[in-house]
Design a protein around this motif. Sequence first.
Motif, mmCIF file in Angstrom:
data_model
loop_
_atom_site.group_PDB
_atom_site.id
_atom_site.type_symbol
_atom_site.label_atom_id
_atom_site.label_comp_id
_atom_site.label_asym_id
_atom_site.label_seq_id
_atom_site.Cartn_x
_atom_site.Cartn_y
_atom_site.Cartn_z
ATOM 1 N N THR A 198 0.235 -1.654 0.292
ATOM 2 C CA THR A 198 0.190 0.059 -0.036
ATOM 3 C C THR A 198 1.176 1.379 -0.567
ATOM 4 O O THR A 198 0.163 2.884 -0.240
ATOM 5 N N ASP A 199 2.101 1.570 0.779
ATOM 6 C CA ASP A 199 2.921 2.000 0.623
ATOM 7 C C ASP A 199 4.445 1.861 0.552
ATOM 8 O O ASP A 199 4.195 0.631 1.280
ATOM 9 N N GLU A 200 4.908 2.589 1.157
ATOM 10 C CA GLU A 200 6.779 2.520 1.335
ATOM 11 C C GLU A 200 6.759 1.302 2.684
ATOM 12 O O GLU A 200 8.199 0.825 2.283
ATOM 13 N N ALA A 201 6.573 1.819 3.263
ATOM 14 C CA ALA A 201 6.579 0.863 4.790
ATOM 15 C C ALA A 201 6.232 -0.830 4.348
ATOM 16 O O ALA A 201 7.200 -1.541 4.599
ATOM 17 N N SER A 202 5.274 -0.855 3.710
ATOM 18 C CA SER A 202 4.786 -2.512 3.270
ATOM 19 C C SER A 202 5.590 -2.690 2.653
ATOM 20 O O SER A 202 6.119 -3.469 2.383
ATOM 21 N N MET A 203 5.829 -2.115 0.889
ATOM 22 C CA MET A 203 6.874 -2.393 0.706
ATOM 23 C C MET A 203 8.461 -3.075 1.201
ATOM 24 O O MET A 203 8.926 -3.806 0.998
ATOM 25 N N ASP A 204 8.962 -2.187 2.296
ATOM 26 C CA ASP A 204 10.151 -2.175 2.745
ATOM 27 C C ASP A 204 8.968 -3.631 3.467
ATOM 28 O O ASP A 204 10.455 -4.718 3.977
ATOM 29 N N ALA A 205 8.843 -3.735 4.558
ATOM 30 C CA ALA A 205 7.890 -5.360 4.984
ATOM 31 C C ALA A 205 8.765 -6.079 3.889
ATOM 32 O O ALA A 205 8.297 -6.941 4.325
ATOM 33 N N ASN A 206 8.086 -6.203 2.847
ATOM 34 C CA ASN A 206 8.235 -7.539 1.930
ATOM 35 C C ASN A 206 9.077 -7.356 1.144
ATOM 36 O O ASN A 206 9.264 -8.634 1.671
ATOM 37 N N ALA A 207 10.260 -6.485 1.229
ATOM 38 C CA ALA A 207 11.243 -6.725 0.884
ATOM 39 C C ALA A 207 12.330 -7.936 2.714
ATOM 40 O O ALA A 207 12.797 -8.286 1.944
ATOM 41 N N ALA A 208 11.919 -7.760 3.709
ATOM 42 C CA ALA A 208 12.179 -7.931 4.638
ATOM 43 C C ALA A 208 11.781 -9.010 4.564
ATOM 44 O O ALA A 208 12.501 -10.569 4.949
ATOM 45 N N LYS A 209 10.450 -9.931 4.267
ATOM 46 C CA LYS A 209 9.939 -10.984 4.192
ATOM 47 C C LYS A 209 10.532 -11.782 3.537
ATOM 48 O O LYS A 209 10.882 -12.835 3.412
ATOM 49 N N PHE A 210 11.356 -11.206 1.843
ATOM 50 C CA PHE A 210 11.843 -11.941 1.031
ATOM 51 C C PHE A 210 13.366 -12.770 1.783
ATOM 52 O O PHE A 210 13.819 -13.269 1.350
ATOM 53 N N ARG A 211 13.314 -11.699 2.007
ATOM 54 C CA ARG A 211 15.214 -11.983 2.887
ATOM 55 C C ARG A 211 14.804 -12.901 3.354
ATOM 56 O O ARG A 211 15.944 -13.962 3.603
ATOM 57 N N GLU A 212 13.802 -13.486 5.002
ATOM 58 C CA GLU A 212 13.667 -14.101 5.265
ATOM 59 C C GLU A 212 13.550 -15.645 4.873
ATOM 60 O O GLU A 212 14.257 -16.117 4.867
ATOM 61 N N LEU A 213 13.123 -14.991 3.271
ATOM 62 C CA LEU A 213 12.264 -16.304 2.594
ATOM 63 C C LEU A 213 14.135 -16.254 1.820
ATOM 64 O O LEU A 213 14.278 -17.580 0.931
#
Length: 305
Positions: A198-213
């Motif tokens: 929805t916004d930049e913060a949620s994009m950063d959260a997506n990036a963090a999740k992909f790093r976890e994966l």
Amino acid sequence: MSNKVTVLGSLNVDTTLRVARMPQPGETLSTENKSSAAGGKGANQAVAAARAGAETRFIGKVGNDDAGRFMVESLKDDGIDTSAIITDPTIGTGSAFILLDEAGQNSILVYGGSNQQIKAEEVMAVEDEIAKADFLITQFETPQAATLAAFTVAKKHHVTTILNPAPAAKIDPEILKVTDLVVPNESESAILTGIEVTDEASMDANAAKFRELGVKNLIITIGSKGAYYATADGSGFVPAFKVNAVDTTAAGDTFIGALSSQLKPDLSNIATALVFAQRASSLTVQGLGAMPSIPTLAKIEAASK
């Protein structure tokens, strides 16, 4: 030196039906126009890379039919090495039916055909071809077992792997562990991470999740707004160019192919490569048909002046 790009992917003959608007359930509409062209996410990405100046190879499968021969010739016309395309003796070439309305929006139905028959061992058999590449790109219009085999081979030879998780699907987690760069759109990203974009913060959260994966680098394409990127060196947003879209088919494929033609394998120039990719895809949406509207390097450079 031009980038060497290998694409493992789908080859489809696209039939586009132009309609005033999308039909409702149970409704019959007449179409204003019907046209056929070479397509498939894999083929589109390879053509975009080749036209943007990359030395491009293709790994895929077609049927023993006119559509298959047409697809191989179409790639050869763009100077793509087709020696790793296999002919399946029993299953026909993939096809797609695209409904395109007056606003330029599309709905697509895909028949996988021979694209779905690519085996992991067939991919392993072209290890030497994969080893020569700077980048190996794939999508989800071919089996995930083939993707995992290809990416595993690529990592053995220090080839940078790019995954376009489209169409969105449940993904084998092992694939993400051998993916260097994942390039979903916002809905595909949300499906894979469970986090709405929805916004930049949620994009950063997506990036963090992909790093976890297991994926260190991410680009999320957000239609006409632009693209978000996150790498080890930082993150940012590159706005899209404002144009009058006629047909959005292959916009995302053009973006990935053009990106791979400019990106350095260590992704150090990701922001400038993204601007180039956005420019290429802004040209694609101004033309009709997937492959016919993918721009050449000369066109992209002329539009950048």
